[in-house]
Design a protein around this motif. Structure first.
Motif, short mmCIF file in Angstrom:
data_model
loop_
_atom_site.label_atom_id
_atom_site.label_comp_id
_atom_site.label_asym_id
_atom_site.label_seq_id
_atom_site.Cartn_x
_atom_site.Cartn_y
_atom_site.Cartn_z
N ALA A 27 0.82 -1.22 0.00
CA ALA A 27 0.00 0.00 0.00
C ALA A 27 0.84 1.27 0.00
O ALA A 27 0.30 2.37 -0.10
N ASN A 81 -8.72 6.92 8.60
CA ASN A 81 -9.71 7.47 7.67
C ASN A 81 -10.31 8.81 8.08
O ASN A 81 -11.36 9.18 7.58
N THR A 83 -11.76 12.24 8.30
CA THR A 83 -12.15 13.21 7.27
C THR A 83 -13.38 13.96 7.75
O THR A 83 -14.00 13.55 8.72
N ARG A 87 -13.38 20.06 4.73
CA ARG A 87 -12.09 20.08 5.43
C ARG A 87 -11.15 21.01 4.66
O ARG A 87 -11.11 20.95 3.43
N GLY A 121 -8.22 8.84 -2.35
CA GLY A 121 -8.17 8.68 -0.89
C GLY A 121 -9.36 9.40 -0.29
O GLY A 121 -9.22 10.31 0.53
N GLU A 127 -15.27 14.24 1.40
CA GLU A 127 -14.51 15.09 0.46
C GLU A 127 -15.17 15.15 -0.93
O GLU A 127 -15.48 16.25 -1.41
N ASP A 156 -10.66 4.86 -2.94
CA ASP A 156 -9.95 4.61 -1.68
C ASP A 156 -9.52 3.15 -1.68
O ASP A 156 -10.11 2.32 -2.36
N LEU A 215 -3.62 3.29 -4.61
CA LEU A 215 -2.87 4.26 -5.43
C LEU A 215 -1.55 3.70 -5.94
O LEU A 215 -0.97 4.24 -6.88
N ARG A 231 -5.64 14.56 -0.67
CA ARG A 231 -5.31 15.27 0.57
C ARG A 231 -5.24 14.31 1.76
O ARG A 231 -6.08 13.44 1.92
N ASN A 232 -4.21 14.51 2.55
CA ASN A 232 -4.03 13.73 3.78
C ASN A 232 -3.94 12.24 3.49
O ASN A 232 -4.42 11.42 4.27
C1 SAM Z 1 -6.99 10.58 6.40
S1 SAM Z 1 -7.96 9.96 5.06
C2 SAM Z 1 -8.12 11.41 4.08
C3 SAM Z 1 -9.51 11.59 3.54
C4 SAM Z 1 -9.74 12.85 2.73
N1 SAM Z 1 -8.92 12.90 1.55
C5 SAM Z 1 -9.49 14.09 3.56
O1 SAM Z 1 -8.48 14.77 3.39
O2 SAM Z 1 -10.31 14.37 4.45
C6 SAM Z 1 -6.74 8.99 4.17
C7 SAM Z 1 -7.38 7.96 3.24
O3 SAM Z 1 -6.37 7.45 2.38
C8 SAM Z 1 -6.63 6.09 2.15
N2 SAM Z 1 -5.39 5.40 1.69
C9 SAM Z 1 -4.28 5.12 2.40
N3 SAM Z 1 -3.38 4.47 1.63
C10 SAM Z 1 -3.94 4.35 0.39
C11 SAM Z 1 -3.51 3.77 -0.84
N4 SAM Z 1 -2.32 3.15 -0.96
N5 SAM Z 1 -4.34 3.83 -1.89
C12 SAM Z 1 -5.55 4.44 -1.77
N6 SAM Z 1 -6.02 5.00 -0.64
C13 SAM Z 1 -5.22 4.96 0.43
C14 SAM Z 1 -7.12 5.59 3.50
O4 SAM Z 1 -7.89 4.40 3.39
C15 SAM Z 1 -7.95 6.77 4.00
O5 SAM Z 1 -9.33 6.62 3.75
#
Ligand code: SAM
Length: 285
Positions: A27, A81, A83, A87, A121, A127, A156, A215, A231-232
């Protein structure tokens, strides 16, 4: 003594390294030493759910390709996760005041009605739904007579968050940051298990498509996107992975398209070819 206490004593450094390598290789998420207790707590959840007695046994089970289903659950508990709607409000302000006027006027000039955005994500959907509310409100205020072909792809790695996102039902507390006019227009108040909750309207659901996508994997689409929000998410990746993913993601960005990252993330030191616009906002030349 609870199961989590029993297990926490057993996660050796060697096994921690094995799990963190697995998470990193699959990941791109980098778990440094300081994340050991977090990993333990999350592994304990999966031990409880599967009935597997030790971390070692769980690791073997997880790395057996025939248990891919468990691998998805494992990634679900590993990812964080957090969010919420709107945001980092400045991004939506920028979208409304700068990006959308620019994108729509260029499209109108070119006789093109297609606008695509990607929330990479997207977690539980706040979002992409916020982006959708912002864009649809902009269309209504500024380009009422135009019939746009507008869609958001929201992806995601976690199937658990995507299930929540697809349902689109949020507690009263979670929609607090939604401006009242948008709350009235884009949500339906319903009662679920005796609690008042908010369900996103069909109008919003229609423009957002949710898909599971790691990703780090191949992207099964062509693009281009006028806007990408990532983001994040990159905070979990180390620098080389961040650089690789940014280059790959932004190759799907249309010329002049915008790339949004979280405010605690910086693209400094990464070779990405984007133009810096303002903190956490970049543009493809
Ligand atoms: C903290 S949340 C951010 C959500 C939103 N983008 C925001 O900024 O509020 C991070 C998200 O990234 C996803 N994530 C982490 N690694 C990932 C990967 N390799 N591919 C896709 N999604 C990923 C997680 O499952 C999580 O839902």
């Amino acid at each position: 003594m609870g199961i989590s206490r029993l297990n926490s004593a057993q996660l050796s450094d060697e096994l921690f390294q094995k799990f963190s390598k697995l998470v990193y290789d699959t990941a791109g998420i980098y778990l440094h030493e300081g994340k050991k207790s977090l990993l333990q707590a999350r592994l304990n959840k999966r031990l409880r759910a599967t009935g597997i007695k030790s971390y070692e046994e769980y690791y073997k089970y997880l790395t057996n390709p025939s248990n891919f289903g468990e691998f998805i659950h494992f990634l679900d508990v590993i990812s964080t996760n957090l969010t919420y709607f709107f945001r980092e409000y400045q991004h939506f302000d920028f979208l409304e005041k700068v990006a959308l006027p620019e994108i729509t006027s260029k499209k109108l000039k070119d006789g093109d009605r297609r606008i695509r955005m990607w929330s990479a994500g997207c977690s539980t959907g706040e979002e992409p739904y916020s982006i959708a509310m912002c864009v649809l409100t902009f269309f209504e205020k500024n380009t009422q007579k135009v019939k746009w072909d507008f869609k958001i792809l929201a992806t995601d790695i976690s199937t658990r968050v995507l299930q929540t996102a697809i349902k689109g039902i949020y507690s009263e507390d979670r929609v607090k940051k939604v401006p009242p006019a948008m709350k009235n227009r884009f949500f339906i108040k319903i009662v679920q298990n005796g609690e008042k909750v908010y369900q996103v309207s069909e109008e919003l659901k229609k423009v957002v498509t949710f898909r599971r996508l790691n990703l780090k994997d191949r992207y099964p689409f062509k693009g281009p996107f006028e806007v990408i929000f990532c983001r994040n998410v990159m905070i979990y990746f180390d620098k080389p992975t961040q650089g690789e993913l940014i280059r790959r993601m932004t190759s799907y960005l249309a010329p002049g398209g915008y790339f949004f990252v979280g405010h605690s993330e910086s693209l400094a030191g990464l070779n990405h070819g984007l133009k810096y616009v303002m903190p956490a906002i970049y543009q493809k030349p």
